[in-house]
Design a protein around this motif. Structure first.
Motif, PDB file in Angstrom:
ATOM      1  N   PHE A 177       0.823  -1.208   0.000  1.00 19.42           N
ATOM      2  CA  PHE A 177       0.000   0.000   0.000  1.00 19.42           C
ATOM      3  C   PHE A 177       0.859   1.260   0.000  1.00 19.42           C
ATOM      4  CE2 PHE A 177      -2.667   3.218   2.155  1.00 19.42           C
ATOM      5  CZ  PHE A 177      -3.653   3.299   1.199  1.00 19.42           C
ATOM      6  N   LEU A 235       1.661   1.962  -3.435  1.00 22.98           N
ATOM      7  CA  LEU A 235       0.471   2.498  -4.118  1.00 22.98           C
ATOM      8  C   LEU A 235       0.296   3.977  -3.789  1.00 22.98           C
ATOM      9  CD1 LEU A 235      -2.101   1.830  -5.807  1.00 22.98           C
ATOM     10  CD2 LEU A 235      -3.258   1.403  -3.646  1.00 22.98           C
ATOM     11  N   LEU A 236       0.519   4.350  -2.537  1.00 28.70           N
ATOM     12  CA  LEU A 236       0.404   5.756  -2.142  1.00 28.70           C
ATOM     13  C   LEU A 236       1.414   6.615  -2.895  1.00 28.70           C
ATOM     14  CD1 LEU A 236      -0.089   5.716   1.739  1.00 28.70           C
ATOM     15  CD2 LEU A 236      -1.716   6.462   0.021  1.00 28.70           C
ATOM     16  N   ARG A 243      -2.628   4.654  10.833  1.00 26.23           N
ATOM     17  CA  ARG A 243      -3.629   4.630   9.761  1.00 26.23           C
ATOM     18  C   ARG A 243      -3.058   3.955   8.508  1.00 26.23           C
ATOM     19  NH1 ARG A 243      -6.588   8.187   6.571  1.00 26.23           N
ATOM     20  NH2 ARG A 243      -4.816   9.557   6.252  1.00 26.23           N
ATOM     21  N   THR A 271      -4.584   0.408   6.904  1.00 27.16           N
ATOM     22  CA  THR A 271      -4.984   0.269   5.499  1.00 27.16           C
ATOM     23  C   THR A 271      -4.081  -0.730   4.781  1.00 27.16           C
ATOM     24  OG1 THR A 271      -5.649   2.584   5.574  1.00 27.16           O
ATOM     25  CG2 THR A 271      -5.556   1.574   3.411  1.00 27.16           C
ATOM     26  N   GLN A 331      -5.086  -4.420   5.504  1.00 28.99           N
ATOM     27  CA  GLN A 331      -6.328  -4.799   4.818  1.00 28.99           C
ATOM     28  C   GLN A 331      -6.097  -4.858   3.313  1.00 28.99           C
ATOM     29  OE1 GLN A 331      -8.749  -5.907   6.307  1.00 28.99           O
ATOM     30  NE2 GLN A 331      -8.967  -4.952   8.303  1.00 28.99           N
ATOM     31  N   TYR A 332      -5.336  -3.883   2.814  1.00 30.77           N
ATOM     32  CA  TYR A 332      -5.071  -3.824   1.374  1.00 30.77           C
ATOM     33  C   TYR A 332      -4.333  -5.082   0.919  1.00 30.77           C
ATOM     34  CZ  TYR A 332      -3.006  -2.300  -3.042  1.00 30.77           C
ATOM     35  OH  TYR A 332      -2.620  -2.224  -4.351  1.00 30.77           O
ATOM     36  N   ARG A 340      -4.263  -8.040   2.394  1.00 33.62           N
ATOM     37  CA  ARG A 340      -5.128  -9.223   2.523  1.00 33.62           C
ATOM     38  C   ARG A 340      -6.129  -9.306   1.371  1.00 33.62           C
ATOM     39  NH1 ARG A 340      -9.894 -10.180   4.417  1.00 33.62           N
ATOM     40  NH2 ARG A 340     -10.210  -8.026   5.068  1.00 33.62           N
ATOM     41  N   ARG A 341      -6.701  -8.138   1.028  1.00 30.97           N
ATOM     42  CA  ARG A 341      -7.706  -8.155  -0.039  1.00 30.97           C
ATOM     43  C   ARG A 341      -7.083  -8.339  -1.418  1.00 30.97           C
ATOM     44  NH1 ARG A 341     -10.480  -3.282   3.137  1.00 30.97           N
ATOM     45  NH2 ARG A 341     -12.042  -4.458   4.285  1.00 30.97           N
ATOM     46  N   LEU A 390      -5.196 -11.870  -1.450  1.00 29.63           N
ATOM     47  CA  LEU A 390      -6.059 -12.981  -1.029  1.00 29.63           C
ATOM     48  C   LEU A 390      -5.395 -13.868   0.020  1.00 29.63           C
ATOM     49  CD1 LEU A 390      -7.582 -13.907  -4.518  1.00 29.63           C
ATOM     50  CD2 LEU A 390      -8.592 -12.508  -2.722  1.00 29.63           C
ATOM     51  N   PHE A 421     -15.102 -11.801  -4.648  1.00 29.60           N
ATOM     52  CA  PHE A 421     -13.971 -11.202  -3.948  1.00 29.60           C
ATOM     53  C   PHE A 421     -14.408 -10.088  -3.002  1.00 29.60           C
ATOM     54  CE2 PHE A 421     -12.632 -12.457  -8.220  1.00 29.60           C
ATOM     55  CZ  PHE A 421     -11.610 -13.347  -7.932  1.00 29.60           C
ATOM     56  N   GLU A 422     -13.661  -9.953  -1.926  1.00 30.72           N
ATOM     57  CA  GLU A 422     -13.809  -8.795  -1.050  1.00 30.72           C
ATOM     58  C   GLU A 422     -13.059  -7.626  -1.683  1.00 30.72           C
ATOM     59  OE1 GLU A 422     -11.932  -9.359   2.698  1.00 30.72           O
ATOM     60  OE2 GLU A 422     -12.742  -7.526   3.569  1.00 30.72           O
ATOM     61  N   TYR A 478     -13.656  -3.993  -0.389  1.00 36.16           N
ATOM     62  CA  TYR A 478     -13.418  -3.011   0.670  1.00 36.16           C
ATOM     63  C   TYR A 478     -14.318  -3.378   1.842  1.00 36.16           C
ATOM     64  CZ  TYR A 478     -11.930   1.481   2.578  1.00 36.16           C
ATOM     65  OH  TYR A 478     -11.363   2.435   3.362  1.00 36.16           O
ATOM     66  N   ASP A 479     -14.304  -2.529   2.888  1.00 33.45           N
ATOM     67  CA  ASP A 479     -15.038  -2.838   4.115  1.00 33.45           C
ATOM     68  C   ASP A 479     -16.458  -3.336   3.830  1.00 33.45           C
ATOM     69  OD1 ASP A 479     -12.770  -1.604   4.943  1.00 33.45           O
ATOM     70  OD2 ASP A 479     -13.743  -0.116   6.216  1.00 33.45           O
ATOM     71  N   ILE A 496      -9.779  -2.424  -6.107  1.00 32.33           N
ATOM     72  CA  ILE A 496      -9.221  -2.452  -4.748  1.00 32.33           C
ATOM     73  C   ILE A 496      -8.293  -1.261  -4.536  1.00 32.33           C
ATOM     74  CG2 ILE A 496      -7.597  -3.698  -3.261  1.00 32.33           C
ATOM     75  CD1 ILE A 496      -8.884  -6.283  -4.105  1.00 32.33           C
ATOM     76  N   HIS A 512      -9.053   1.698  -1.764  1.00 32.34           N
ATOM     77  CA  HIS A 512      -8.165   1.916  -0.616  1.00 32.34           C
ATOM     78  C   HIS A 512      -7.516   3.296  -0.636  1.00 32.34           C
ATOM     79  CE1 HIS A 512      -8.873  -2.349  -0.061  1.00 32.34           C
ATOM     80  NE2 HIS A 512      -8.389  -2.211   1.154  1.00 32.34           N
ATOM     81  N   ILE A 513      -7.183   3.771  -1.816  1.00 31.55           N
ATOM     82  CA  ILE A 513      -6.653   5.138  -1.906  1.00 31.55           C
ATOM     83  C   ILE A 513      -7.719   6.128  -1.431  1.00 31.55           C
ATOM     84  CG2 ILE A 513      -6.106   6.950  -3.592  1.00 31.55           C
ATOM     85  CD1 ILE A 513      -3.693   5.372  -3.030  1.00 31.55           C
ATOM     86  N   PHE A 556      -8.293   5.887   2.320  1.00 31.10           N
ATOM     87  CA  PHE A 556      -7.162   6.401   3.099  1.00 31.10           C
ATOM     88  C   PHE A 556      -7.091   7.923   3.039  1.00 31.10           C
ATOM     89  CE2 PHE A 556      -2.702   7.618   3.605  1.00 31.10           C
ATOM     90  CZ  PHE A 556      -2.405   6.991   4.808  1.00 31.10           C
ATOM     91  N   PRO A 610     -14.453  -3.254  10.483  1.00 32.39           N
ATOM     92  CA  PRO A 610     -13.882  -2.922   9.171  1.00 32.39           C
ATOM     93  C   PRO A 610     -14.140  -3.989   8.102  1.00 32.39           C
ATOM     94  CG  PRO A 610     -12.233  -2.732  10.914  1.00 32.39           C
ATOM     95  CD  PRO A 610     -13.411  -3.412  11.503  1.00 32.39           C
ATOM     96  N   ILE A 611     -14.478  -5.190   8.520  1.00 38.82           N
ATOM     97  CA  ILE A 611     -14.663  -6.270   7.537  1.00 38.82           C
ATOM     98  C   ILE A 611     -16.085  -6.825   7.642  1.00 38.82           C
ATOM     99  CG2 ILE A 611     -13.831  -8.515   6.744  1.00 38.82           C
ATOM    100  CD1 ILE A 611     -11.195  -7.854   8.292  1.00 38.82           C
TER     101      ILE A 611
END
Lengths: 275, 253
Positions: free
Chosen positions: A22, A25-26, A107, A111, A114-115, A117-118, A121, B51-52, B54-55, B76, B80-81, B84, B240-241
């Motif tokens: 992430f 990505l930022l 923060r 993120t 979670q990022y 994990r999603r 996978l 697929f998941e 986001y929250d 995704i 997420h951007i 955030f 969150p999930i």
């Protein structure tokens, strides 16, 4: 973002399949955590670790706690700051240092986990989580050296699939990480808590690892109260306003916050025992 | 070639025909909004299709696995951007579809010298109540449509043959699916899945009322026991999930 982008470092025209990073990505989206002007600025160092956060192993897992006071120099700015932050269901961060940087790190990590994990996978491994925090601290080196953005956190984490027993880590200001065998403390009030914990583990006959949950919670309250006695930047237990420290537990069963009611009862019992 | 408009149009038409032809074997994906949450259901294959994101967001998809992966990653990243830099509550399916996914898909579709994206998907957004849910259908060419409010009672379906979803949307009167408890919603979703599969293959004239209401009979019609399902669980909205994979027993499947 309105195209299926090119993967950094990959051949031109290839599509991103994601690295799960992430922070990367930022950066690709022009979101830098430290503005360049700040990096160039020269400012006199200021006090940066005004707080007390502590953690130790107890019988069922790891306890991690922090006072609620936020200060700027001699001024108490806020008495309900949350310095013990759940990053995900298996990871807790306790922050000591400059709030702006520390909260942003928390923060970013929330993120990031979670990022990853999603997008990948699969959950981020425990060692990668530990390293991710170290990397953020290292990336913050310029701010640390200027004395305006130092962060020295504590991390409690577990891997529910491969390492269900929680572990404890502490960091130095440059991002080096260390696993704590018995306890870890940070912040301006931490020397007092460290001394007490060292005495307890060496001479009390009942080290923290042998204490049950009730005893562990009482010890955390006592330690923060002691730290507050010698450090004006540590809030301890605010008896008048009934503001209690944050106390969280990480055990094999997962993460749990100790309720204010439980903390009040524990502290009242401690006070009653002194009368 | 692109300097000659009629040849560009021909190229686009050929591209559309090629994509539709490639997508035709794609198995249907169903989304249904109910009190417990939004349930997504499809036939289980060797690669995942639910697929998941986001929250409170989930994606159901069909197409080429590599292309699904590109689209999934793009959504995704964007979610997420956005979450955030603003806040998680600012991340919405409407903004993701309208300002990220659809323009990117349309641009990819119109790049006639590049390989096309073989993708069709459903983006589901969980709200505080079923009335706040939204389900979006997005196609390879960037076209999209949304279901919200009372329309959600109709359920959302995508399938390899594009006509199946059109047939479902064009029904008059529209079928109202039973969506009460989770098991009821799951049965309705399975019936819609079976209808869509039959409609797209061997029984193209089948009416929804003719679809069995018994799970065993439905699986027999489907030709498989293996199902892939996911739930955006409304009871987890404070966390969150919200995405989770319920057990087959929980769904009564």
């Amino acid at each position: 973002m309105n195209s299926f982008g090119t993967r950094p470092g990959g051949p031109e025209g290839t599509h991103a399949t994601g690295t799960g990073d992430f922070s990367d990505l930022l950066r690709r989206n022009g979101n830098h955590s430290i503005p360049a002007e700040i990096l160039r600025a020269s400012a006199p160092p200021t006090s940066t670790e005004a707080t007390t956060v502590l953690s130790f192993h107890f019988k069922d897992g790891v306890l991690i706690a922090g006072d609620r006071r936020a200060t700027a120099g001699n001024v108490i700015m806020y008495d309900r700051a949350d310095k013990v932050i759940e990053l995900d269901n298996d990871t807790i961060l306790a922050i000591a240092g400059t709030p702006a940087t520390a909260f942003e790190m928390a923060r970013t990590l929330q993120t990031s986990f979670q990022y990853y994990r999603r997008s990948q996978l699969q959950p981020l491994s425990l060692s990668a989580k530990v390293r991710a925090l170290g990397r953020l601290i290292k990336d913050n080196l310029a701010m640390t050296l200027q004395g305006v953005g130092i962060v020295v956190p504590i991390l409690a984490a577990r891997d529910p699939h491969h390492q269900p027993e929680p572990s404890l880590y502490f960091y130095d200001a440059l991002g080096a990480q260390f696993q704590a065998v018995d306890f870890a403390v940070s912040g301006s009030g931490s020397p007092a808590a460290r001394s007490v914990l060292q005495w307890i583990n060496r001479w009390s006959g009942q080290p923290t690892s042998q204490r049950d949950e009730k005893q562990a919670v009482q010890l955390a309250l006592q330690l923060l109260d002691v730290a507050a006695e010698s450090d004006s930047a540590t809030g301890g237990v605010d008896r008048r306003s009934h503001v209690f420290p944050q106390v969280k537990l990480l055990t094999r069963d997962g993460l749990r916050s100790v309720s204010v009611e439980t903390l009040r009862e524990s502290f009242t019992a401690l006070e009653a025992a002194q009368k | 070639m692109t300097e000659e408009p009629y040849r560009w149009l021909e190229a686009i038409q050929n591209r559309r025909e090629y994509i539709e032809d490639q997508l035709t074997p794609g198995l249907p994906v169903v989304a249904i909004s109910a009190d417990p949450g939004i349930l997504l259901l499809t036939v289980k294959t060797s690669t995942p299709k639910l697929f998941e994101i986001y929250d409170h967001l989930a994606l159901g998809s069909l197409g080429h696995p590599a292309d699904i992966e590109k689209v999934r990653q793009t959504v995704i990243d964007a979610a997420h951007i956005d979450g955030f830099t603003r806040s998680p509550s600012d991340v919405s399916a409407r903004r993701l579809v309208s300002y990220n996914l659809a323009p990117a898909l349309k641009a990819a579709f119109e790049q006639i010298f590049a390989a096309p994206l073989l993708f069709r998907g459903i983006l589901a957004e969980l709200g505080t109540t079923p009335a706040d849910d939204a389900i979006w259908r997005v196609d390879y060419d960037g076209s999209f449509s949304a279901q919200s409010g009372t329309e959600l009672a109709h359920g959302m379906v995508i399938s390899g043959p594009r006509q199946v979803a059109r047939d479902w949307a064009a029904q008059t009167p529209k079928v109202t699916l039973e969506r009460g408890p989770l098991k009821t919603a799951a049965l309705s979703a399975l019936r819609l899945l079976v209808w869509a599969k039959l409609r797209g293959t061997k029984d193209q004239g089948i009416e929804f009322s003719a679809v069995p209401t018994d799970v065993a009979a439905l699986k027999e019609k489907l030709g498989t026991e293996a199902l892939e399902f996911a739930l955006l669980d409304r009871s987890l909205l404070s966390l969150p999930i919200t995405y989770r994979v319920p057990s087959a027993e929980e769904l009564g499947l």
